[in-house]
Design a protein around this motif. Sequence first.
Motif, PDB file in Angstrom:
ATOM      1  N   MET A  23      43.351  36.529  40.651  1.00  0.00           N
ATOM      2  CA  MET A  23      43.332  35.065  40.738  1.00  0.00           C
ATOM      3  C   MET A  23      43.895  34.393  39.486  1.00  0.00           C
ATOM      4  O   MET A  23      44.230  33.217  39.526  1.00  0.00           O
ATOM      5  CB  MET A  23      41.904  34.567  40.995  1.00  0.00           C
ATOM      6  CG  MET A  23      41.285  35.139  42.273  1.00  0.00           C
ATOM      7  SD  MET A  23      42.238  34.781  43.766  1.00  0.00           S
ATOM      8  CE  MET A  23      41.851  33.077  43.986  1.00  0.00           C
ATOM      9  N   VAL A  24      43.991  35.142  38.378  1.00  0.00           N
ATOM     10  CA  VAL A  24      44.576  34.590  37.154  1.00  0.00           C
ATOM     11  C   VAL A  24      45.859  35.330  36.768  1.00  0.00           C
ATOM     12  O   VAL A  24      46.325  35.221  35.637  1.00  0.00           O
ATOM     13  CB  VAL A  24      43.565  34.568  35.980  1.00  0.00           C
ATOM     14  CG1 VAL A  24      42.416  33.614  36.278  1.00  0.00           C
ATOM     15  CG2 VAL A  24      43.054  35.959  35.656  1.00  0.00           C
ATOM     16  N   GLY A  25      46.405  36.083  37.709  1.00  0.00           N
ATOM     17  CA  GLY A  25      47.695  36.726  37.477  1.00  0.00           C
ATOM     18  C   GLY A  25      47.653  37.992  36.655  1.00  0.00           C
ATOM     19  O   GLY A  25      48.694  38.439  36.160  1.00  0.00           O
ATOM     20  N   HIS A  60      44.085  44.296  37.422  1.00  0.00           N
ATOM     21  CA  HIS A  60      43.479  44.434  38.749  1.00  0.00           C
ATOM     22  C   HIS A  60      43.719  45.834  39.302  1.00  0.00           C
ATOM     23  O   HIS A  60      42.795  46.480  39.816  1.00  0.00           O
ATOM     24  CB  HIS A  60      44.045  43.378  39.697  1.00  0.00           C
ATOM     25  CG  HIS A  60      43.604  43.542  41.112  1.00  0.00           C
ATOM     26  ND1 HIS A  60      44.319  44.286  42.018  1.00  0.00           N
ATOM     27  CD2 HIS A  60      42.516  43.076  41.766  1.00  0.00           C
ATOM     28  CE1 HIS A  60      43.688  44.271  43.184  1.00  0.00           C
ATOM     29  NE2 HIS A  60      42.597  43.543  43.055  1.00  0.00           N
ATOM     30  N   ASP A  61      44.946  46.320  39.176  1.00  0.00           N
ATOM     31  CA  ASP A  61      45.278  47.656  39.674  1.00  0.00           C
ATOM     32  C   ASP A  61      44.501  48.735  38.918  1.00  0.00           C
ATOM     33  O   ASP A  61      44.025  49.709  39.514  1.00  0.00           O
ATOM     34  CB  ASP A  61      46.777  47.920  39.573  1.00  0.00           C
ATOM     35  CG  ASP A  61      47.591  47.055  40.521  1.00  0.00           C
ATOM     36  OD1 ASP A  61      47.016  46.470  41.470  1.00  0.00           O
ATOM     37  OD2 ASP A  61      48.819  46.950  40.313  1.00  0.00           O
ATOM     38  N   LYS A  62      44.355  48.557  37.610  1.00  0.00           N
ATOM     39  CA  LYS A  62      43.581  49.521  36.817  1.00  0.00           C
ATOM     40  C   LYS A  62      42.113  49.522  37.230  1.00  0.00           C
ATOM     41  O   LYS A  62      41.484  50.587  37.313  1.00  0.00           O
ATOM     42  CB  LYS A  62      43.715  49.220  35.325  1.00  0.00           C
ATOM     43  CG  LYS A  62      45.090  49.550  34.787  1.00  0.00           C
ATOM     44  CD  LYS A  62      45.231  49.184  33.342  1.00  0.00           C
ATOM     45  CE  LYS A  62      46.673  49.486  32.895  1.00  0.00           C
ATOM     46  NZ  LYS A  62      46.879  49.194  31.489  1.00  0.00           N
ATOM     47  N   ILE A  63      41.582  48.346  37.518  1.00  0.00           N
ATOM     48  CA  ILE A  63      40.186  48.259  37.941  1.00  0.00           C
ATOM     49  C   ILE A  63      40.026  48.862  39.337  1.00  0.00           C
ATOM     50  O   ILE A  63      39.032  49.543  39.605  1.00  0.00           O
ATOM     51  CB  ILE A  63      39.687  46.802  37.870  1.00  0.00           C
ATOM     52  CG1 ILE A  63      39.629  46.355  36.407  1.00  0.00           C
ATOM     53  CG2 ILE A  63      38.324  46.655  38.553  1.00  0.00           C
ATOM     54  CD1 ILE A  63      39.339  44.890  36.210  1.00  0.00           C
ATOM     55  N   SER A  99      38.470  47.002  29.052  1.00  0.00           N
ATOM     56  CA  SER A  99      37.884  45.837  28.370  1.00  0.00           C
ATOM     57  C   SER A  99      38.741  45.365  27.203  1.00  0.00           C
ATOM     58  O   SER A  99      38.899  44.158  26.991  1.00  0.00           O
ATOM     59  CB  SER A  99      36.473  46.161  27.879  1.00  0.00           C
ATOM     60  OG  SER A  99      35.624  46.373  28.981  1.00  0.00           O
ATOM     61  N   LEU A 100      39.307  46.295  26.448  1.00  0.00           N
ATOM     62  CA  LEU A 100      40.209  45.913  25.351  1.00  0.00           C
ATOM     63  C   LEU A 100      41.413  45.152  25.887  1.00  0.00           C
ATOM     64  O   LEU A 100      41.850  44.158  25.297  1.00  0.00           O
ATOM     65  CB  LEU A 100      40.667  47.149  24.581  1.00  0.00           C
ATOM     66  CG  LEU A 100      39.634  47.796  23.675  1.00  0.00           C
ATOM     67  CD1 LEU A 100      40.158  49.122  23.116  1.00  0.00           C
ATOM     68  CD2 LEU A 100      39.240  46.851  22.542  1.00  0.00           C
ATOM     69  N   GLU A 101      41.932  45.616  26.993  1.00  0.00           N
ATOM     70  CA  GLU A 101      43.074  44.942  27.603  1.00  0.00           C
ATOM     71  C   GLU A 101      42.684  43.547  28.107  1.00  0.00           C
ATOM     72  O   GLU A 101      43.429  42.581  27.917  1.00  0.00           O
ATOM     73  CB  GLU A 101      43.625  45.798  28.754  1.00  0.00           C
ATOM     74  CG  GLU A 101      45.031  45.466  29.119  1.00  0.00           C
ATOM     75  CD  GLU A 101      45.649  46.498  30.029  1.00  0.00           C
ATOM     76  OE1 GLU A 101      46.725  46.176  30.570  1.00  0.00           O
ATOM     77  OE2 GLU A 101      45.100  47.610  30.216  1.00  0.00           O
ATOM     78  N   ILE A 102      41.521  43.445  28.730  1.00  0.00           N
ATOM     79  CA  ILE A 102      41.032  42.142  29.202  1.00  0.00           C
ATOM     80  C   ILE A 102      40.890  41.193  28.022  1.00  0.00           C
ATOM     81  O   ILE A 102      41.343  40.045  28.083  1.00  0.00           O
ATOM     82  CB  ILE A 102      39.680  42.301  29.938  1.00  0.00           C
ATOM     83  CG1 ILE A 102      39.874  43.045  31.252  1.00  0.00           C
ATOM     84  CG2 ILE A 102      39.032  40.939  30.172  1.00  0.00           C
ATOM     85  CD1 ILE A 102      38.578  43.510  31.892  1.00  0.00           C
TER      86      ILE A 102
END
Length: 124
Positions: A67-69, A74-77, A101-104
């Motif tokens: 939803m935020v691009g 998303h694919d990793k999750i 989480s680091l990426e987020i």
Amino acid sequence: MFEFNSKLNCTYLTEMYGDDTEMAQMMFEHFLNNSIPEWNTIIPLIEEQNLDAVLRLVHKNKPTFMMVGLSEIHDKIRNFEKDIRSGLSWNDIANRYEAISLEINSFSTIIQHEINRLSDFVES
């Protein structure tokens, strides 16, 4: 038309929101104020080895990244969830969670900047 940050999936965001920048702003705010804090509640559940709760929160939060691009996250999750269901070890779950989480966290500033830009755009 509003142009999203190129580090996000602009094609998806434009298809999703079109000219509705108020909706985009609302979703970005929800993501930053709700989804990220909820994602951060997963680590104690991993430490407790609470598989059901970990899976529930990973699954619940997964769509908010689109939803935020943040389609790559998303694919990793999605893969993370699949691997947990396939019997990933708790050590590997913790390591993968930390990496995601680091990426987020690295995108939090971009999301906040987009909220500010969307707000300015809506007000103009």
